[in-house]
Design a protein around this motif. Structure first.
Motif, PDB file in Angstrom:
ATOM      1  N   THR A  22       5.490   6.186   3.199  1.00 20.39           N
ATOM      2  CA  THR A  22       4.522   5.209   2.690  1.00 20.39           C
ATOM      3  C   THR A  22       3.523   5.873   1.756  1.00 20.39           C
ATOM      4  O   THR A  22       3.240   5.366   0.660  1.00 20.39           O
ATOM      5  CB  THR A  22       3.791   4.528   3.863  1.00 20.39           C
ATOM      6  N   VAL A  23       2.966   7.010   2.156  1.00 23.51           N
ATOM      7  CA  VAL A  23       1.963   7.704   1.342  1.00 23.51           C
ATOM      8  C   VAL A  23       2.585   8.240   0.044  1.00 23.51           C
ATOM      9  O   VAL A  23       1.935   8.248  -1.000  1.00 23.51           O
ATOM     10  CB  VAL A  23       1.283   8.822   2.165  1.00 23.51           C
ATOM     11  N   ASN A  25       5.197   6.872  -1.549  1.00 25.51           N
ATOM     12  CA  ASN A  25       5.764   5.795  -2.356  1.00 25.51           C
ATOM     13  C   ASN A  25       4.815   5.405  -3.489  1.00 25.51           C
ATOM     14  O   ASN A  25       3.649   5.113  -3.259  1.00 25.51           O
ATOM     15  CB  ASN A  25       6.035   4.568  -1.479  1.00 25.51           C
ATOM     16  N   SER A  44       2.732   0.043  -2.748  1.00 22.78           N
ATOM     17  CA  SER A  44       1.638   0.774  -3.363  1.00 22.78           C
ATOM     18  C   SER A  44       0.908  -0.182  -4.297  1.00 22.78           C
ATOM     19  O   SER A  44       1.498  -0.713  -5.239  1.00 22.78           O
ATOM     20  CB  SER A  44       2.164   1.980  -4.142  1.00 22.78           C
ATOM     21  N   GLN A  67      -3.017   4.586   3.572  1.00 18.43           N
ATOM     22  CA  GLN A  67      -3.888   5.306   2.636  1.00 18.43           C
ATOM     23  C   GLN A  67      -4.693   4.295   1.835  1.00 18.43           C
ATOM     24  O   GLN A  67      -4.155   3.297   1.388  1.00 18.43           O
ATOM     25  CB  GLN A  67      -3.061   6.153   1.666  1.00 18.43           C
ATOM     26  N   ARG A 111      -1.809   2.380  -0.046  1.00 16.43           N
ATOM     27  CA  ARG A 111      -0.427   2.577   0.394  1.00 16.43           C
ATOM     28  C   ARG A 111      -0.276   1.932   1.770  1.00 16.43           C
ATOM     29  O   ARG A 111      -1.056   2.195   2.691  1.00 16.43           O
ATOM     30  CB  ARG A 111      -0.086   4.063   0.450  1.00 16.43           C
ATOM     31  N   TYR A 113       2.791  -0.269   4.541  1.00 13.37           N
ATOM     32  CA  TYR A 113       4.143  -0.771   4.744  1.00 13.37           C
ATOM     33  C   TYR A 113       4.052  -2.150   5.355  1.00 13.37           C
ATOM     34  O   TYR A 113       3.067  -2.510   6.002  1.00 13.37           O
ATOM     35  CB  TYR A 113       5.038   0.168   5.557  1.00 13.37           C
TER      36      TYR A 113
END
Length: 159
Positions: A22-23, A25, A44, A67, A111, A113
């Motif tokens: 996730t971070v 992406n 993102s 994030q 960021r 999901y």
């Protein structure tokens, strides 16, 4: 595993480090895994941008921020929304039929999901921008695969 290395293997077992993916992406939406009953996407959102105000019929949604910081907006109509500040570690649960948006209010990419139940997007689709996501939706390129289990308004599987 880098998020760009993630391949949506459909309804087969799958394991990956979701926080790292996730971070890392950078795409607006990256569908990471598609099952028959739910789907995992990485997102993102750039500073000042948002997911976009939307409502899903027949789909619940879970989002988790990994994030950044932002504002979650939810309500029964698009003109009646409650706002909540969110940041790293926060989760957002969106019941089907609820208008919602998440706006990035920070100075770095937001960021997160999202988990959709049932599946909502095309298997493995990667959309670099919100504009590309909208174009794909309008052109019919962002539809769930035919093998997903669809349910009607009563929660019963359809043929």
């Amino acid at each position: 595993m880098r998020s760009m290395d993630i391949k949506d293997n459909g309804p087969k077992p799958n394991v990956f480090d979701i926080e790292t993916a996730t971070v890392e992406n950078g795409a607006y939406r990256h569908v990471a895994w598609t099952g028959k009953h739910l789907q995992v996407t990485l997102m993102s959102i750039e500073p000042g941008d948002s997911i976009g105000l939307e409502v899903h019929k027949g789909t619940d949604q879970f989002l988790r921020i990994d994030q950044g910081k932002g504002v979650a907006k939810m309500g029964p109509t698009k003109d009646d929304l409650t706002e909540t500040e969110v940041s790293d570690g926060w989760s957002i649960q969106v019941p089907e039929g609820t208008w919602h948006d998440v706006e990035n209010t920070g100075d770095e990419p937001l960021r997160l999901y999202a988990i959709y139940a049932p599946t909502h997007h095309a298997q493995g689709i990667v959309q670099e921008t919100a504009e590309q996501a909208e174009e794909d939706e309008e052109a019919g390129r962002d539809e769930p695969p035919s093998w997903v289990e669809e349910v009607d308004e009563k929660g019963e599987e359809t043929a």
